[in-house]
Write a protein that holds these residues in place. Structure first.
Motif, mmCIF file in Angstrom:
data_model
loop_
_atom_site.group_PDB
_atom_site.id
_atom_site.type_symbol
_atom_site.label_atom_id
_atom_site.label_comp_id
_atom_site.label_asym_id
_atom_site.label_seq_id
_atom_site.Cartn_x
_atom_site.Cartn_y
_atom_site.Cartn_z
ATOM 1 N N GLN A 277 40.469 33.044 49.790
ATOM 2 C CA GLN A 277 40.859 34.429 50.026
ATOM 3 C C GLN A 277 39.858 35.404 49.409
ATOM 4 O O GLN A 277 39.574 36.467 49.977
ATOM 5 N N LEU A 278 39.316 35.041 48.259
ATOM 6 C CA LEU A 278 38.308 35.890 47.614
ATOM 7 C C LEU A 278 37.078 36.022 48.499
ATOM 8 O O LEU A 278 36.523 37.116 48.660
ATOM 9 N N TYR A 279 36.656 34.903 49.088
ATOM 10 C CA TYR A 279 35.471 34.918 49.949
ATOM 11 C C TYR A 279 35.726 35.705 51.234
ATOM 12 O O TYR A 279 34.861 36.452 51.697
ATOM 13 N N ILE A 280 36.908 35.560 51.801
ATOM 14 C CA ILE A 280 37.229 36.251 53.050
ATOM 15 C C ILE A 280 37.270 37.771 52.836
ATOM 16 O O ILE A 280 36.743 38.548 53.642
ATOM 17 N N ALA B 162 39.303 33.075 36.755
ATOM 18 C CA ALA B 162 39.935 34.394 36.703
ATOM 19 C C ALA B 162 38.907 35.488 36.398
ATOM 20 O O ALA B 162 38.903 36.552 37.024
ATOM 21 N N ILE B 163 38.025 35.220 35.419
ATOM 22 C CA ILE B 163 37.006 36.218 35.060
ATOM 23 C C ILE B 163 36.044 36.434 36.232
ATOM 24 O O ILE B 163 35.700 37.577 36.574
ATOM 25 N N ILE B 164 35.599 35.349 36.866
ATOM 26 C CA ILE B 164 34.689 35.460 38.006
ATOM 27 C C ILE B 164 35.354 36.229 39.147
ATOM 28 O O ILE B 164 34.723 37.057 39.813
ATOM 29 N N THR B 165 36.658 35.980 39.360
ATOM 30 C CA THR B 165 37.379 36.680 40.423
ATOM 31 C C THR B 165 37.441 38.178 40.169
ATOM 32 O O THR B 165 37.183 38.989 41.067
ATOM 33 N N VAL B 166 37.771 38.567 38.938
ATOM 34 C CA VAL B 166 37.861 39.995 38.599
ATOM 35 C C VAL B 166 36.508 40.675 38.781
ATOM 36 O O VAL B 166 36.417 41.762 39.380
ATOM 37 N N ILE B 167 35.455 40.035 38.295
ATOM 38 C CA ILE B 167 34.117 40.621 38.428
ATOM 39 C C ILE B 167 33.718 40.734 39.896
ATOM 40 O O ILE B 167 33.170 41.752 40.331
ATOM 41 N N THR B 168 34.016 39.705 40.679
ATOM 42 C CA THR B 168 33.670 39.721 42.099
ATOM 43 C C THR B 168 34.402 40.836 42.840
ATOM 44 O O THR B 168 33.825 41.520 43.694
ATOM 45 N N ILE B 169 35.682 41.029 42.503
ATOM 46 C CA ILE B 169 36.460 42.089 43.149
ATOM 47 C C ILE B 169 35.894 43.469 42.801
ATOM 48 O O ILE B 169 35.729 44.329 43.677
ATOM 49 N N LEU B 170 35.575 43.671 41.529
ATOM 50 C CA LEU B 170 35.031 44.968 41.114
ATOM 51 C C LEU B 170 33.690 45.240 41.782
ATOM 52 O O LEU B 170 33.454 46.336 42.304
ATOM 53 N N VAL B 171 32.815 44.239 41.750
ATOM 54 C CA VAL B 171 31.500 44.405 42.385
ATOM 55 C C VAL B 171 31.660 44.570 43.892
ATOM 56 O O VAL B 171 30.958 45.376 44.523
ATOM 57 N N GLY B 172 32.586 43.821 44.490
ATOM 58 C CA GLY B 172 32.792 43.914 45.924
ATOM 59 C C GLY B 172 33.278 45.277 46.356
ATOM 60 O O GLY B 172 32.799 45.832 47.350
ATOM 61 N N LYS B 173 34.221 45.860 45.619
ATOM 62 C CA LYS B 173 34.725 47.189 45.972
ATOM 63 C C LYS B 173 33.623 48.239 45.864
ATOM 64 O O LYS B 173 33.505 49.134 46.699
ATOM 65 N N PHE B 174 32.809 48.139 44.819
ATOM 66 C CA PHE B 174 31.711 49.096 44.655
ATOM 67 C C PHE B 174 30.669 48.924 45.751
ATOM 68 O O PHE B 174 30.164 49.897 46.314
#
Length: 206
Positions: free
Chosen positions: A31-34, A119-131
């Protein structure tokens, strides 16, 4: 005696728990990748591989970690196997490494560390992805051009045609064989009229 005595019994309950947790994290990775991936390919189709990769990796590591003989046997087996995965974007390879890491972590009974790291990688990926997605909003169209006549229609002709109508043309992906050429761009059009003219010009090429 050393090789025979290095094998130990694996607790079945712990193995099942780790396998289930591995599957849950792989679904989360899918889901993170999608949602936050930038690949122009079919992310849903590619993401389905994560479940099998993570659980298979976890199973292999669980088996070989308790036996030096099996570890050496795995090295020999892998030396004759040639993987030919169609990895065309670095992001795909990065997510594959993360999927394998999840399997390695649970296979080594390091579940807590694996969950925390994921969990840490997911949070960072979401933040970077939104930006990053805010930056991508400036590109108003993902355009894929497909031709069944690659010997006649080259990438240079396609780019030259688009450049006459687009304010920005960025090549994102190129797949070319003897039978077909598929090119993906991020493009900007000044208005809908320019988009329609570019479409007609491309159809005139092929």
């Amino acid at each position: 005696e050393f090789f025979a005595g290095s094998s130990v019994r694996i607790p079945v309950i712990m193995f099942v728990i780790n396998l289930l947790l591995t599957g849950i994290l792989s679904l989360g990775l899918n889901q993170l990748y999608i949602r936050y991936g930038f690949s122009l390919s079919d992310r849903r189709k590619f993401g389905r591989n994560f479940l099998l990769i993570t659980m298979t990796t976890m199973f292999i590591i669980t088996i070989i970690k308790s036996s030096l003989a099996l570890s050496l046997g795995l090295v020999g087996a892998l030396s004759i196997i040639r993987f030919r995965a169609a990895i065309k974007e670095p992001e795909e390879l990065a997510y594959l490494f993360l999927a394998i890491s999840i399997g390695l972590g649970f296979g080594a009974n390091q579940g807590v560390i694996t969950v925390v790291a994921f969990a840490i990688i997911t949070v960072i990926t979401i933040l970077v992805g939104k930006f990053s997605h805010k930056t991508y909003e400036n590109q108003n169209l993902n355009l894929t051009v497909i031709s069944n006549n690659p010997s006649k229609i080259g990438v240079d002709k396609i780019v030259d045609t688009l450049s006459g109508y687009c304010s920005t043309v960025n090549l994102r992906r190129l797949d070319e064989t003897k039978e077909i050429v598929e090119v993906s761009f991020l493009v900007e059009f000044r208005d809908f009229e320019q988009l329609n003219k570019a479409k007609i010009a491309l159809q005139q090429l092929d």
